[in-house]
Design an enzyme around this catalytic site. Structure first.
Site, PDB file in Angstrom:
ATOM      1  N   TYR A 138      -9.149  -1.796  10.332  1.00 31.65           N
ATOM      2  CA  TYR A 138      -9.727  -2.982   9.694  1.00 31.65           C
ATOM      3  C   TYR A 138     -10.304  -3.961  10.720  1.00 31.65           C
ATOM      4  O   TYR A 138     -11.217  -4.714  10.399  1.00 31.65           O
ATOM      5  CB  TYR A 138      -8.645  -3.738   8.894  1.00 31.65           C
ATOM      6  CG  TYR A 138      -8.487  -3.297   7.465  1.00 31.65           C
ATOM      7  CD1 TYR A 138      -8.197  -1.974   7.150  1.00 31.65           C
ATOM      8  CD2 TYR A 138      -8.612  -4.211   6.417  1.00 31.65           C
ATOM      9  CE1 TYR A 138      -8.030  -1.579   5.833  1.00 31.65           C
ATOM     10  CE2 TYR A 138      -8.445  -3.828   5.104  1.00 31.65           C
ATOM     11  CZ  TYR A 138      -8.154  -2.514   4.818  1.00 31.65           C
ATOM     12  OH  TYR A 138      -7.996  -2.137   3.511  1.00 31.65           O
ATOM     13  N   LYS A 188      -0.003   9.339  10.697  1.00 37.60           N
ATOM     14  CA  LYS A 188      -0.694  10.625  10.740  1.00 37.60           C
ATOM     15  C   LYS A 188      -0.663  11.118  12.186  1.00 37.60           C
ATOM     16  O   LYS A 188      -1.690  11.378  12.817  1.00 37.60           O
ATOM     17  CB  LYS A 188      -2.136  10.429  10.206  1.00 37.60           C
ATOM     18  CG  LYS A 188      -2.940  11.676  10.031  1.00 37.60           C
ATOM     19  CD  LYS A 188      -2.555  12.531   8.826  1.00 37.60           C
ATOM     20  CE  LYS A 188      -3.358  13.810   8.789  1.00 37.60           C
ATOM     21  NZ  LYS A 188      -2.859  14.784   7.791  1.00 37.60           N
ATOM     22  N   ASP A 220      -0.534  11.870   4.183  1.00 41.20           N
ATOM     23  CA  ASP A 220      -0.950  12.727   3.057  1.00 41.20           C
ATOM     24  C   ASP A 220       0.263  13.177   2.255  1.00 41.20           C
ATOM     25  O   ASP A 220       0.278  13.137   1.022  1.00 41.20           O
ATOM     26  CB  ASP A 220      -1.794  13.929   3.558  1.00 41.20           C
ATOM     27  CG  ASP A 220      -1.168  14.673   4.726  1.00 41.20           C
ATOM     28  OD1 ASP A 220      -0.189  14.168   5.327  1.00 41.20           O
ATOM     29  OD2 ASP A 220      -1.661  15.774   5.063  1.00 41.20           O
ATOM     30  N   ASP A 244      -2.862   0.029   2.524  1.00 40.66           N
ATOM     31  CA  ASP A 244      -3.809  -0.377   1.478  1.00 40.66           C
ATOM     32  C   ASP A 244      -3.849   0.690   0.396  1.00 40.66           C
ATOM     33  O   ASP A 244      -3.741   0.402  -0.797  1.00 40.66           O
ATOM     34  CB  ASP A 244      -5.204  -0.567   2.107  1.00 40.66           C
ATOM     35  CG  ASP A 244      -6.247  -0.945   1.078  1.00 40.66           C
ATOM     36  OD1 ASP A 244      -5.960  -1.820   0.238  1.00 40.66           O
ATOM     37  OD2 ASP A 244      -7.348  -0.365   1.104  1.00 40.66           O
ATOM     38  N   ASP A 248      -1.779   0.806  -3.615  1.00 39.86           N
ATOM     39  CA  ASP A 248      -2.461   0.962  -4.904  1.00 39.86           C
ATOM     40  C   ASP A 248      -1.850   2.120  -5.688  1.00 39.86           C
ATOM     41  O   ASP A 248      -1.646   2.014  -6.898  1.00 39.86           O
ATOM     42  CB  ASP A 248      -3.967   1.230  -4.706  1.00 39.86           C
ATOM     43  CG  ASP A 248      -4.805  -0.038  -4.817  1.00 39.86           C
ATOM     44  OD1 ASP A 248      -4.324  -1.113  -4.393  1.00 39.86           O
ATOM     45  OD2 ASP A 248      -5.934   0.030  -5.341  1.00 39.86           O
TER      46      ASP A 248
HETATM   47  C1  IPM Z   1      -5.959  -5.470  -0.639  1.00 39.68           C
HETATM   48  C2  IPM Z   1      -7.448  -5.361  -0.855  1.00 39.68           C
HETATM   49  C3  IPM Z   1      -8.164  -5.844   0.395  1.00 39.68           C
HETATM   50  C4  IPM Z   1      -7.762  -4.943   1.538  1.00 39.68           C
HETATM   51  C5  IPM Z   1      -9.696  -5.923   0.251  1.00 39.68           C
HETATM   52  C6  IPM Z   1     -10.119  -6.784  -0.920  1.00 39.68           C
HETATM   53  C7  IPM Z   1     -10.349  -6.417   1.517  1.00 39.68           C
HETATM   54  O1  IPM Z   1      -7.787  -4.067  -1.201  1.00 39.68           O
HETATM   55  O2  IPM Z   1      -5.471  -6.589  -0.406  1.00 39.68           O
HETATM   56  O3  IPM Z   1      -5.288  -4.446  -0.723  1.00 39.68           O
HETATM   57  O4  IPM Z   1      -8.373  -3.872   1.730  1.00 39.68           O
HETATM   58  O5  IPM Z   1      -6.832  -5.286   2.255  1.00 39.68           O
HETATM   59 MG    MG Z   2      -6.146  -2.754  -1.508  1.00 40.25          MG
END
Ligand code: IPM
Ligand code: MG
Length: 353
Positions: A138, A188, A220, A244, A248
């Site tokens: 990042y 990884k 993975d 990240d 999710d």
């Molecule tokens: C998160 C989001 C952010 C990230 C984006 C919006 C930049 O996906 O907070 O997980 O990738 O960190």
């Molecule tokens: Mg995210």
């Protein structure tokens, strides 16, 4: 306590308004809280031509904690990269040195049916992902898009210094100590040198925490295990990009991404608190969004920055209660429960408080 309130874009203002109601209810009850609102993301760009306006950053620096909604929207996708909403979010994380991102995934028993996984796979789930937030691909340099040998190439740099790994390791081990004392470090290392170093530092830091059982998993495999048997995990620690993605995935175990709060902490437990979901432009402005992730982020603010466990428990208890009452926003609605709007959900939590 001074809280900088940064609603952001899309559903951000609607969900933050519900969390602010909760804070106001606590204030009416005697908590001394000051709140000040400022624009960030697309709203920052609209107001001041910058996704992180100077005044917003100043407010956030001076505050004890930051409450953030979400940033981003299709109308900003064509802006130059440094002007895009996401850049405002990444910059505030970096400027405030919020390197430890705590993303808990907890399943409320009544929501087992809202998860896309079988109830028996997810029931009783209580997992914490500690995501490093200010390093990795990042932020690594160099990065860019340029022409090489007559064609465009895009490149980023995955980079971690050992001090960056060490400090997030200490946070993760500390959290694991207070939970089930099992920490899984995800990387990884079979392919990436950056991960090889990550793993070595984790093993070094583990010596300071003999009571915590440290394990290692490739990302993975971790993605697969999270879906196959998520309850094997207690605390996970991982880098920025893997965290990240995995967070999710983990959110769906809990029924909806609309349920998951997060805390991003610096060395001194100053923190920024935000739902892990995005700005959901498709439902923005329609009073449909789930405000519970944002309200639960306020609970985390009390737990981690204000060190007020009783109030954190009280807010979480109120959320449990509205869920037990059968109130559901669209994202967690199932047959036989009562569909409510974003603001109705906020009111119900305040009433339960
Ligand atoms: C998160 C989001 C952010 C990230 C984006 C919006 C930049 O996906 O907070 O997980 O990738 O960190
Ligand atoms: Mg995210």
């Amino acid at each position: 306590m001074k809280i900088a309130v940064l609603p952001g874009d899309g559903i951000g203002p609607e969900i933050v308004a519900q969390a602010v109601k909760v804070l106001e209810a606590l204030r009416a009850d005697g908590a001394s809280i000051e709140m000040e609102t400022a624009p960030i993301g697309g709203a920052g760009y609209d107001a001041a031509g910058d996704p992180l306006p100077e005044a917003t950053l100043k407010l956030a620096r001076e505050a004890d904690a930051v409450l953030l909604g979400a940033v981003g929207g299709p109308q900003y996708d064509t802006l130059d990269r440094p002007l895009r909403p996401e850049r405002g979010l990444l910059r505030i994380r970096k400027e405030l040195n919020l390197f430890a991102n705590l993303r808990p995934a907890l399943l409320y028993p009544e929501l087992a049916g809202a998860s896309s996984l079988k109830p028996e796979v997810v029931s009783g789930l209580d997992l914490m992902i500690v995501r490093e937030l200010t390093g990795d691909v990042y932020f690594g340099q160099p990065r860019g898009i340029e022409v090489r040998n007559g064609e465009r190439v895009g490149f980023n740099t995955m980079l971690y210094s050992e001090s960056e790994v060490r400090r997030v390791a200490h946070v993760a081990f500390g959290i694991a100590m207070k939970r089930g004392r099992k920490l899984c470090s995800v990387e990884k290392a079979n392919v990436l040198e950056c991960s090889e170093l990550w793993k070595e530092v984790m093993i070094e830091v583990a010596k300071d925490y003999p009571e915590v059982e440290l394990s290692h998993m490739y990302v993975d495999n971790a993605a697969m295990q999270l879906i196959r048997a998520p309850k094997q995990f207690d605390t996970i620690v991982t880098g920025n990009i893997f965290g990240d993605i995995l967070s999710d995935a983990a959110s769906m175990l809990s029924g909806s991404i609309g349920m998951l709060p997060s805390a991003s902490l610096d060395e001194h437990n100053k923190g920024m608190y935000e739902p892990i979901h995005g700005s959901a432009p498709d439902i923005a402005g329609r009073n449909l969004a789930n405000p519970l992730a944002t309200i639960l982020s306020v609970a985390m603010m009390y737990r981690y920055t204000f060190a007020d466990t009783a109030t954190a428990d009280r807010i979480e208890g109120a959320v449990k209660q509205v869920i037990a009452q059968g109130l559901r926003t669209g994202d967690i609605w199932t047959e036989g429960t009562q569909k409510v709007s974003c603001s109705e959900m906020g009111d119900a939590v305040v009433a339960a408080l």
